[in-house]
Motif scaffolding. Structure first.
Motif, PDB file in Angstrom:
ATOM      1  N   VAL A  68      71.628  23.784  67.871  1.00 18.57           N
ATOM      2  CA  VAL A  68      72.038  22.821  66.721  1.00 18.57           C
ATOM      3  C   VAL A  68      71.042  22.080  65.775  1.00 18.57           C
ATOM      4  O   VAL A  68      69.910  21.678  66.491  1.00 18.57           O
ATOM      5  N   ARG A  69      71.328  21.940  64.680  1.00 21.19           N
ATOM      6  CA  ARG A  69      70.423  21.271  63.768  1.00 21.19           C
ATOM      7  C   ARG A  69      71.050  20.021  63.427  1.00 21.19           C
ATOM      8  O   ARG A  69      72.258  19.591  63.592  1.00 21.19           O
ATOM      9  N   ARG A  84      66.762   6.137  70.205  1.00 20.92           N
ATOM     10  CA  ARG A  84      65.710   6.611  69.134  1.00 20.92           C
ATOM     11  C   ARG A  84      65.881   7.734  68.788  1.00 20.92           C
ATOM     12  O   ARG A  84      65.430   8.083  67.559  1.00 20.92           O
ATOM     13  N   VAL A  85      66.545   8.599  69.309  1.00 15.40           N
ATOM     14  CA  VAL A  85      66.888  10.022  68.712  1.00 15.40           C
ATOM     15  C   VAL A  85      68.062   9.665  67.612  1.00 15.40           C
ATOM     16  O   VAL A  85      67.684  10.493  66.567  1.00 15.40           O
ATOM     17  N   HIS A  86      68.957   8.638  67.644  1.00 12.80           N
ATOM     18  CA  HIS A  86      69.816   8.570  66.622  1.00 12.80           C
ATOM     19  C   HIS A  86      68.945   8.081  65.334  1.00 12.80           C
ATOM     20  O   HIS A  86      69.712   8.340  64.411  1.00 12.80           O
ATOM     21  N   GLU A  87      68.009   7.195  65.689  1.00 13.89           N
ATOM     22  CA  GLU A  87      67.390   6.668  64.516  1.00 13.89           C
ATOM     23  C   GLU A  87      66.594   7.821  64.009  1.00 13.89           C
ATOM     24  O   GLU A  87      66.428   7.808  62.373  1.00 13.89           O
ATOM     25  N   ARG A  88      66.288   8.811  64.515  1.00 11.06           N
ATOM     26  CA  ARG A  88      65.378   9.997  63.930  1.00 11.06           C
ATOM     27  C   ARG A  88      66.594  10.878  63.195  1.00 11.06           C
ATOM     28  O   ARG A  88      66.169  11.425  62.174  1.00 11.06           O
ATOM     29  N   LEU A  89      67.730  11.005  63.768  1.00 13.63           N
ATOM     30  CA  LEU A  89      68.610  11.685  63.296  1.00 13.63           C
ATOM     31  C   LEU A  89      69.095  11.220  61.870  1.00 13.63           C
ATOM     32  O   LEU A  89      69.299  11.862  60.771  1.00 13.63           O
ATOM     33  N   SER A  90      69.309   9.758  61.766  1.00  8.40           N
ATOM     34  CA  SER A  90      69.507   8.983  60.776  1.00  8.40           C
ATOM     35  C   SER A  90      68.485   9.329  59.595  1.00  8.40           C
ATOM     36  O   SER A  90      68.702   9.593  58.516  1.00  8.40           O
ATOM     37  N   ALA A  91      67.018   9.358  59.777  1.00  5.54           N
ATOM     38  CA  ALA A  91      66.154   9.576  58.939  1.00  5.54           C
ATOM     39  C   ALA A  91      66.278  11.108  58.327  1.00  5.54           C
ATOM     40  O   ALA A  91      65.970  11.208  57.313  1.00  5.54           O
ATOM     41  N   ALA A  92      66.810  11.976  59.417  1.00  4.69           N
ATOM     42  CA  ALA A  92      66.505  13.334  58.881  1.00  4.69           C
ATOM     43  C   ALA A  92      67.687  13.728  58.053  1.00  4.69           C
ATOM     44  O   ALA A  92      67.475  14.523  57.039  1.00  4.69           O
ATOM     45  N   VAL A  93      68.965  13.128  58.100  1.00  2.00           N
ATOM     46  CA  VAL A  93      70.155  13.363  57.215  1.00  2.00           C
ATOM     47  C   VAL A  93      70.399  12.334  56.477  1.00  2.00           C
ATOM     48  O   VAL A  93      71.320  12.716  55.374  1.00  2.00           O
ATOM     49  N   PRO A 102      70.451  22.354  72.815  1.00  2.00           N
ATOM     50  CA  PRO A 102      69.024  22.031  72.245  1.00  2.00           C
ATOM     51  C   PRO A 102      69.184  21.573  70.760  1.00  2.00           C
ATOM     52  O   PRO A 102      70.012  22.022  70.161  1.00  2.00           O
ATOM     53  N   ILE A 103      68.411  20.363  70.281  1.00  2.00           N
ATOM     54  CA  ILE A 103      68.324  20.293  68.786  1.00  2.00           C
ATOM     55  C   ILE A 103      67.099  20.874  68.137  1.00  2.00           C
ATOM     56  O   ILE A 103      66.089  20.491  68.740  1.00  2.00           O
ATOM     57  N   SER A 104      67.246  21.453  67.098  1.00  2.00           N
ATOM     58  CA  SER A 104      66.014  21.666  66.417  1.00  2.00           C
ATOM     59  C   SER A 104      65.745  21.115  65.355  1.00  2.00           C
ATOM     60  O   SER A 104      66.477  20.489  64.758  1.00  2.00           O
ATOM     61  N   GLY A 105      64.277  21.022  64.993  1.00  2.00           N
ATOM     62  CA  GLY A 105      63.736  20.073  63.916  1.00  2.00           C
ATOM     63  C   GLY A 105      63.714  18.628  64.180  1.00  2.00           C
ATOM     64  O   GLY A 105      63.742  17.979  63.131  1.00  2.00           O
ATOM     65  N   LEU A 106      64.090  18.186  65.422  1.00  2.00           N
ATOM     66  CA  LEU A 106      64.218  16.804  65.641  1.00  2.00           C
ATOM     67  C   LEU A 106      63.535  16.498  66.891  1.00  2.00           C
ATOM     68  O   LEU A 106      63.904  16.814  68.005  1.00  2.00           O
ATOM     69  N   PRO A 107      62.386  15.569  66.856  1.00  2.00           N
ATOM     70  CA  PRO A 107      61.662  15.115  68.360  1.00  2.00           C
ATOM     71  C   PRO A 107      62.741  14.587  69.149  1.00  2.00           C
ATOM     72  O   PRO A 107      63.541  13.484  68.649  1.00  2.00           O
ATOM     73  N   ALA A 108      62.858  15.120  70.256  1.00  2.00           N
ATOM     74  CA  ALA A 108      64.069  14.700  71.087  1.00  2.00           C
ATOM     75  C   ALA A 108      63.618  15.015  72.610  1.00  2.00           C
ATOM     76  O   ALA A 108      64.106  15.816  73.269  1.00  2.00           O
ATOM     77  N   GLU A 109      63.018  13.923  73.101  1.00  2.00           N
ATOM     78  CA  GLU A 109      62.370  14.165  74.611  1.00  2.00           C
ATOM     79  C   GLU A 109      61.759  12.851  75.036  1.00  2.00           C
ATOM     80  O   GLU A 109      61.849  11.812  74.389  1.00  2.00           O
ATOM     81  N   ARG A 110      61.643  12.770  76.291  1.00  2.00           N
ATOM     82  CA  ARG A 110      61.133  11.319  76.824  1.00  2.00           C
ATOM     83  C   ARG A 110      60.225  11.833  77.788  1.00  2.00           C
ATOM     84  O   ARG A 110      60.044  12.878  78.416  1.00  2.00           O
ATOM     85  N   GLN A 111      58.943  11.002  78.082  1.00  3.89           N
ATOM     86  CA  GLN A 111      58.130  10.934  79.065  1.00  3.89           C
ATOM     87  C   GLN A 111      58.364  10.059  80.391  1.00  3.89           C
ATOM     88  O   GLN A 111      58.769   9.003  80.174  1.00  3.89           O
ATOM     89  N   ILE A 112      58.443  10.907  81.414  1.00  5.31           N
ATOM     90  CA  ILE A 112      58.733  10.078  82.535  1.00  5.31           C
ATOM     91  C   ILE A 112      57.276  10.087  83.354  1.00  5.31           C
ATOM     92  O   ILE A 112      56.706  10.847  83.562  1.00  5.31           O
TER      93      ILE A 112
END
Length: 308
Positions: free
Chosen positions: A185-186, A206-215, A260-270
């Motif tokens: 999904v995009r 923070r993914v929602h923040e990036r989603l907001s910036a993208a759209v 998965p989401i394309s075009g949007l950084p969506a991950e975490r480091q453990i």
């Protein structure tokens, strides 16, 4: 200078109050204050100063606390070197974990420890309302932490950060949702959806923040829930969609599907987060090795399933 007094100064730098240092070191607050006054007299410069009702370290105090960290590392390193000549890793190692990391990593690590009877791991799970994993490091040998990038204050405190894995985030959808037909999904596909969000400040948020910036508009968050199992149930019921971690989300037979989401950084480091001196202990190093091996197994296992 007495090493034990230096360590009290270091504890004050890490814990922030005389009361916290006293509790951690099994002393009275007055005894801690007295020892710090003796240290201050030894060095001849003020190490602390009043700030409101508490104490903060002066510039000299901060510098000496950092020296105490280096001394602790040197002592642990010397003991570790000697232990490597005389014995296998043994003793008790305290580990703090958050729930999803515990689900992924602990079963394999604890089973592997059955073959190392001299080594014991004591686990405590934390689901903190505002995750600042650094605050747990004075009380645990190893803190399993998640983050997006490496926070600057982890390094400012001289903590050792050991990467374990990178876990992608996916969108969780109810079975029958139109987006299930897509393999990926995009951001633009998600504009008009209701969301089950995470608490503000969590990695998912923070993914929602990036989603907001993208759209160019805020996502419509109808609930904010910390527990992923509750989130899964709400998604399955059709209350909204959500961001969930890939390796621990149950997307088979429970009413949700992940994409998965394309075009949007969506991950975490453990990562494993720990004081640098404790990282020198053979017992702690061995548990870190087991955590790294189990994290690699989890990632490879998911990749293998995905290729079938």
């Amino acid at each position: 200078m007495d090493i034990r007094r230096l360590q009290l100064l270091r504890e004050l730098a890490d814990r922030g109050s005389i009361t916290a240092v006293a509790a951690a070191t099994h002393r009275t607050a007055s005894a801690v204050s007295q020892q710090l006054k003796v240290l201050e007299a030894e060095v001849g410069v003020p190490l602390t100063e009043r700030h409101g009702r508490g104490l903060v370290l002066t510039g000299a105090g901060l510098a000496l606390a950092e020296t105490a960290r280096h001394i602790a590392i040197a002592i642990e390193s010397a003991e570790a070197l000697w232990n490597e000549f005389t014995q296998s890793p043994q003793g008790s190692v305290s580990v703090s974990t958050f729930p999803t990391a515990g689900q992924m990593l602990l079963p394999g690590v604890l089973l592997a420890l059955r073959d190392e009877p001299g080594l014991k791991v004591v686990v405590t799970d934390h689901d903190m309302p505002l995750p600042d994993f650094a605050q747990l490091t004075p009380d645990y040998d190893i803190v399993i932490a998640d983050s997006q990038g490496i926070p600057a204050h982890w390094q400012d405190r001289g903590l050792r950060v050991v990467p374990l894995m990178t876990e992608p985030f996916d969108v969780a959808l109810p079975v029958g949702h139109p987006l299930v037909e897509k393999s990926v999904v995009r951001a633009v596909d998600l504009v008009d959806e209701d969301w089950i969000g995470a608490p503000v400040g969590y990695p998912y948020d923070r993914v929602h923040e990036r989603l907001s910036a993208a759209v160019g508009r805020e996502p419509r968050i109808v609930q904010r829930i910390m527990d992923n199992l509750i989130v899964e149930r709400l998604v399955a019921a059709g209350v909204g969609i959500a961001i969930l971690p890939r390796f621990t989300s149950r997307s088979h037979g429970n009413g949700i599907v992940t994409r998965p989401i394309s075009g949007l950084p969506a991950e975490r480091q453990i990562s494993a987060l720990l004081r640098a001196d404790r990282a020198e202990r053979p017992s702690v190093r061995r548990v870190i090795e087991l955590l790294q091996a189990e994290a690699a197994r989890v990632v490879e296992g998911y990749r293998t399933v995905g290729e079938r």
